[in-house]
Design an enzyme around this catalytic site. Structure first.
Site, mmCIF file in Angstrom:
data_model
loop_
_atom_site.group_PDB
_atom_site.id
_atom_site.type_symbol
_atom_site.label_atom_id
_atom_site.label_comp_id
_atom_site.label_asym_id
_atom_site.label_seq_id
_atom_site.Cartn_x
_atom_site.Cartn_y
_atom_site.Cartn_z
ATOM 1 N N GLU A 1 7.575 40.765 56.764
ATOM 2 C CA GLU A 1 6.704 41.443 55.796
ATOM 3 C C GLU A 1 5.720 40.465 55.160
ATOM 4 O OE1 GLU A 1 6.074 44.459 55.276
ATOM 5 O OE2 GLU A 1 7.700 45.358 56.426
ATOM 6 N N THR B 1 -2.435 39.501 58.220
ATOM 7 C CA THR B 1 -2.441 38.946 59.581
ATOM 8 C C THR B 1 -2.074 40.057 60.576
ATOM 9 O OG1 THR B 1 -1.660 36.891 58.609
ATOM 10 C CG2 THR B 1 -1.598 37.018 60.989
ATOM 11 N N LEU C 1 -1.497 30.553 59.813
ATOM 12 C CA LEU C 1 -1.390 31.868 59.157
ATOM 13 C C LEU C 1 -2.211 31.925 57.873
ATOM 14 C CD1 LEU C 1 2.407 32.791 59.443
ATOM 15 C CD2 LEU C 1 0.498 34.044 60.428
ATOM 16 N N TYR D 1 5.028 45.941 46.832
ATOM 17 C CA TYR D 1 5.045 46.380 48.233
ATOM 18 C C TYR D 1 6.219 45.749 48.984
ATOM 19 C CZ TYR D 1 4.438 46.465 53.149
ATOM 20 O OH TYR D 1 4.730 46.613 54.480
ATOM 21 N N ASP E 1 1.147 49.803 50.482
ATOM 22 C CA ASP E 1 0.112 48.790 50.733
ATOM 23 C C ASP E 1 -1.200 49.512 51.060
ATOM 24 O OD1 ASP E 1 0.415 49.731 53.285
ATOM 25 O OD2 ASP E 1 0.704 47.759 54.221
#
Ligand code: SF4
Length: 353
Positions: A38, A44, A81, A121, A139
């Site tokens: 998550e 990404t 990332l 979230y 989200d």
């Protein structure tokens, strides 16, 4: 008054069971692995996350490993990332789990929310997927689907809108399979009710319940306030090399790209002549080659970079700088993704063992 029709739950769950993409984190119920996925999936793409996820769980298979990992290992696992504060927060949260929850993630939404880096979230996603708690995970994807379904004009970037939809969704969650339901909405938002271009309403399993489809308003929703323009920063990147070594600097441990490594990074865009006049290089025997310009976009800043490769006859001491073998860049020194245009050619240059 906005309401969500709970009759859509069953067709949505049926569609998810038959159409969901096969993803490694969907094959586990381990809360730690779900948490990792998550966090990685924020900002990404799914395809890009898969190899990172697999490497991460192989290197740090349990929460204690994450709590005890050294900073460079952690950054190396995250290299590429971006948003490195996410992984640092994960480590802070892992330490809390070791100290306060016997090395496990807590099971309730509120306890999860109390951990560093876990917002509403992520707490909702972990609580519902791993622990089957009856909470929503809201989200941008989920808000897009529900504002279209209900033709709601509210600004989805506002916290009040997120809270409103969280309450609306929670009022009609299915009694069982809450985790599957939350994942189904996210999957629908990623593959059918998509963000760019027209939603694929003709194959949408919940089309009969969608006011956006019925009225033709779906595509112009959701409403979002315009983000402020990013600040442009001009930078000069000096890739200083000597005899298969490169000079790196560690960034400060707070702020942008905290604790990552970088090449010499100077404010402004310097010419070759100005580079030769830098205090450390003035009296050196140097060969300078101009590299391609590069740009990196952060959330609030853009770096517009010019780069030079500077070859020195001998490594020299520069305060804060450390000389490392080119081969170590790939393995030991996490370099900010913002600099990949300058890092990648060096990786190719490194002697292969
Ligand atoms: Fe989105 Fe279209 Fe499905 Fe409505 S019918 S939820 S707009 S894809």
């Amino acid at each position: 008054m906005i309401a969500i029709n709970s009759a859509l739950n069953q067709p949505l769950l049926d569609w998810y069971e038959s159409s969901k993409r096969s993803l490694p984190w969907r094959e586990t119920n381990d809360p730690y692995y779900i948490w990792i996925s998550e966090i990685m999936l924020q900002q990404t793409r799914v395809e890009a996350v898969i190899p990172y996820y697999q490497r991460f769980i192989q290197t740090l298979p349990i929460i204690n490993d994450l709590a005890n990992a050294n900073e460079d290992t952690l950054h190396k696992l995250w290299e590429g990332l971006g948003y490195y504060s996410r992984v640092r927060n994960m480590q802070a949260a892992a330490k809390r789990c070791v100290l306060e929850h016997q090395g496990h993630l807590p099971q309730t939404y509120d306890e999860l929310l109390a951990l560093p880096g876990i917002g509403p979230y992520t707490a909702g996603a972990i609580a519902s997927i791993a622990f089957q708690q009856s909470v929503a995970a809201v989200d941008g994807n989920v808000l897009r689907v529900f504002t279209r379904l209900t033709i709601c004009e509210d600004d989805i970037l506002k916290e009040a809108t997120k809270r409103k939809f969280k309450a609306l969704i929670e009022a009609q969650l299915p009694k069982a399979r809450v985790g599957a339901y939350n994942q189904a909405i996210m999957e629908l938002g990623a593959t059918i009710c998509i963000p760019n271009g027209a939603p694929r309403c003709n194959i949408c399993p919940i089309q009969p319940y969608c006011k956006g489809y019925e009225t033709g308003l779906a595509q112009r929703l959701p409403n979002k306030t315009q983000a402020k323009p990013r600040r442009i920063e001009k930078r000069t990147i000096l890739v200083i090399v000597s005899h298969s070594k490169v000079l790196l600097f560690k960034r400060p441990d707070t702020g942008l790209l905290a604790s990552l490594y970088e090449f010499m990074n100077i404010e402004g865009q310097l010419s070759i002549k100005a580079c030769k006049q830098l205090p450390y290089l003035q009296k050196q025997d140097v060969k300078i080659k101009k590299l391609a310009a590069a740009k990196h976009i952060f959330s609030h800043i853009e770096w517009h970079m010019v780069g030079y490769r500077i070859e020195l006859a001998q490594p020299i001491e520069i305060p804060g700088g450390i000389w490392v073998d080119l081969t170590q860049i790939a393995t030991d020194f996490p370099i900010a993704t913002a600099l990949q245009a300058y890092r990648n050619p060096l990786l190719e240059e490194a002697p292969h063992g």
